[in-house]
Design an enzyme around this catalytic site. Structure first.
Site, mmCIF file in Angstrom:
data_model
loop_
_atom_site.group_PDB
_atom_site.id
_atom_site.type_symbol
_atom_site.label_atom_id
_atom_site.label_comp_id
_atom_site.label_asym_id
_atom_site.label_seq_id
_atom_site.Cartn_x
_atom_site.Cartn_y
_atom_site.Cartn_z
ATOM 1 C CG ASP A 82 16.924 -2.040 3.602
ATOM 2 O OD1 ASP A 82 16.877 -1.656 2.820
ATOM 3 O OD2 ASP A 82 17.246 -1.508 4.861
ATOM 4 C CG ASP B 249 12.618 -2.515 4.562
ATOM 5 O OD1 ASP B 249 12.807 -2.719 3.337
ATOM 6 O OD2 ASP B 249 13.250 -1.975 5.301
ATOM 7 C CE LYS C 71 13.623 -2.152 -0.015
ATOM 8 N NZ LYS C 71 14.173 -2.281 1.029
#
Length: 237
Positions: free
Chosen positions: A20, A188, A161
């Site tokens: 990230d 995430d 993601k």
């Protein structure tokens, strides 16, 4: 903190890292953490950026760091494998727009980067998110609202993601399990779930720390440096 069973410690050699950006390789005030950038530049394996932000932002950050341009943007909705190739986008905006129109009846919503986002809608964090989520449940839409601490995203439940990492890994001739994932936020989690190993930086949300295999003591960019050094010490990268 390290959570992986001892029996698995000698089985890992990872081929790439995905991280990230905001809150992970930045300082607390959101500037790129220069020491983290220096550390990333020493790596001999691919380093991919994954963000809830727009594709051009991710590509610019990749260029500034000195990477090859492999990025995941818009929470997995947009991916690009190199600077010289076009990005690819999920077809997920229609239901997001329906959700936005519905919620606009109840809140004064402000879109962020509306001319650049192709797969989701990002909103300023100035309204009651829990009330908005409750209202959204009354509709038959396959969307969700995710708070990344920088914006609130209306996105397809089918896009995250983790999905973006699987897609990009395939484009790179790898598997998602070949990656170590580093992050700090709830968006995430899916990336951690599909990767081979997940590391949360010390400033991360509790949900991402719970999903992580390792949690750094250091925060923000210092945490990213600690994460990379941990992997190097173990001989996993």
């Amino acid at each position: 903190m390290f959570y992986l069973p001892i029996s698995n410690l000698f089985l890992m050699k990872f081929k790439a890292i995905v991280a990230d950006i905001d809150g992970t390789i930045t300082c607390e005030k959101r500037e790129l953490h220069l020491e983290a950038v220096k550390k990333i530049r020493t790596l001999k394996l691919p380093f991919v950026l994954a963000t809830g932000n727009i594709l051009c932002y991710a590509r610019t950050a990749s260029r500034l760091i000195g990477l090859e341009g492999a990025v995941i943007a818009e929470n997995g909705g947009a991916v690009a494998v190199r600077f010289d190739l076009q990005g690819t986008y999920e077809e997920s905006m229609e239901e997001c727009e329906k959700a936005y129109s519905f919620l606009s009846q109840y809140f004064n919503l402000t879109k962020l980067d509306p001319h650049y986002r192709k797969t989701e809608i990002a909103l300023r964090r100035d309204f009651d998110l829990e009330k908005a989520r409750s209202l959204l449940k009354t509709l038959n839409l396959d969307v969700e609202m995710v708070d990344t601490k920088y914006a609130i995203h209306i996105k397809s439940k089918k896009v995250n993601k983790g999905v973006g990492l699987k897609k990009l890994a395939n484009m790179m001739g790898l598997k998602a399990r070949d990656f170590v994932a580093i992050g700090d936020s709830a968006n995430d989690v899916e990336m951690f779930e599909v990767s081979g190993f997940g590391i949360a930086v010390g400033n991360g949300d509790e949900i991402i720390k719970e999903a992580a295999d390792y949690v750094t003591e250091a925060t923000y960019g210092d945490g990213a440096i600690e994460a990379i050094e941990f992997l190097e010490e173990k001989g996993w990268i």
